[in-house]
Scaffold this motif. Structure first.
Motif, short mmCIF file in Angstrom:
data_model
loop_
_atom_site.label_atom_id
_atom_site.label_comp_id
_atom_site.label_asym_id
_atom_site.label_seq_id
_atom_site.Cartn_x
_atom_site.Cartn_y
_atom_site.Cartn_z
N TYR A 172 0.85 -1.19 0.00
CA TYR A 172 0.00 0.00 0.00
C TYR A 172 0.88 1.25 0.00
N GLY A 175 -0.95 7.23 3.04
CA GLY A 175 -2.18 8.02 2.95
C GLY A 175 -2.00 9.45 3.40
N SER B 72 -6.38 2.28 15.13
CA SER B 72 -6.86 2.79 13.84
C SER B 72 -6.64 4.30 13.82
N LYS B 73 -6.81 4.91 12.67
CA LYS B 73 -6.48 6.34 12.58
C LYS B 73 -7.39 7.20 13.46
N ASP B 74 -8.57 6.71 13.79
CA ASP B 74 -9.45 7.45 14.70
C ASP B 74 -8.92 7.46 16.13
N GLU B 157 -7.68 -2.56 5.17
CA GLU B 157 -8.51 -1.46 4.67
C GLU B 157 -9.69 -1.18 5.61
N LYS B 158 -10.05 -2.17 6.42
CA LYS B 158 -11.10 -1.94 7.42
C LYS B 158 -10.50 -1.44 8.74
N LYS B 160 -7.71 0.31 9.09
CA LYS B 160 -7.21 1.66 8.88
C LYS B 160 -6.15 2.06 9.92
N GLY B 173 -2.01 8.00 7.44
CA GLY B 173 -2.88 6.85 7.22
C GLY B 173 -2.31 5.94 6.15
#
Lengths: 190, 190
Positions: A172, A175, B72-74, B157-158, B160, B173
């Motif tokens: 990947y 981002g 995750s990015k959150d 991808e889920k 993140k 990200g």
């Protein structure tokens, strides 16, 4: 409730590190390694793990030196190829048309066309099982000057590196910026 | 012509690994580590490097166990906070409202809200300088079931996840899919 999936080698992200070595005849070779990371700040070190069966493993044992060349996403196909075949069987520089350059500081070659280079002197070897864990002291970092930020440091948004996803066996890109370190977390401080 | 910038700890990407430990009073702590990576496939291992000054360093020495929780990015703000303050000074679970869960297999806590968890038993300790390099054997991986692919494996991808850029001290990200490993490089094979 989390689901247990057993003891698998999955973290996110892992890097795509192209390990450069000379064999005992000084023929340059490269291979791809995703098992590795920075391991010390002072002295600055990176550790990588290679199977004993690889040609590069013997080269590092012999030369006590290696380089790491970090690809941009435009070089993902070459990076993937470096992980598919052995330097025993194919001349990977000839196959890809990339250029080996002898490191200034250690007896190992790097890839001239790749944007970010580390030159490393072997300082520790640890047998963990299937993989040998080699730690190299970083003696220098080299970067394409047009891919640096205003301070002269490597700029990730210009270099456009890739990452490896060990769960899906895929590469990947990088981002969007999520936030500055040592900054976005301050809101939680007492 | 490449520019030499000296011996700096820069590779792309590095991970954001949240190391979970209990102190000697069984109080849970977490810290952020970007120096680390997968280090062996059989037995499956991850190695991380921590300064001796950190609270987590003493906890790992004492408990011989740790977890890794991957944000995750959150959850980047919480992850950044875990790298700013010491568990000696602040209760990082209380500050963020996140939930420590005791690992099933080792005496270490993980973060219930984070999507991907590894449970590790300490198998090697290597002093490299400013950092101690701890290698843990992965005993289990846990994932939120809704964040898996059709094979039941973690889906990047889920999930993140985020990565750390050590040159710019920033989090990014995951970008777009570049290609499948062991596939996109076949065109160079002899």
């Amino acid at each position: 409730m989390k689901k247990s999936i057993g003891a698998k080698t999955i973290i996110y992200p892992t890097p795509v590190l192209i390990v450069g070595t000379y064999d005992k005849y000084e023929k340059p070779n490269v291979m791809a390694a995703a098992w590795g990371g920075i391991s010390c700040s002072r002295p600055p070190c990176v550790s990588i793990s290679l199977r004993e069966a690889t040609y590069s493993h013997g080269n590092i044992k012999h030369q006590k030196a290696f380089t790491l060349s970090i690809p941009s996403k435009d070089q993902a196909e070459e990076a993937d190829y470096f992980g598919i075949v052995s330097g025993r069987d194919e001349d990977k520089f000839a196959s890809t048309g990339l250029t080996p350059v002898k490191s200034d500081l250690v007896n190992a070659p790097y890839i001239d066309e790749f944007p970010l280079i580390l030159e490393l002197k072997l300082v520790n070897t640890l047998e963990l099982g299937l993989h040998t864990h080699f730690t190299g002291e970083i003696l220098d970092v080299k970067v394409d000057p047009e891919l640096t930020d205003s301070n002269g440091n490597p700029d990730i948004e210009k270099i456009k590196p890739i990452l490896y996803d060990p769960s899906g066996a895929a590469y990947y890109g990088i981002g969007e910026l999520v936030g500055k370190a040592y900054t976005i977390g301050k809101k939680f401080k007492d």
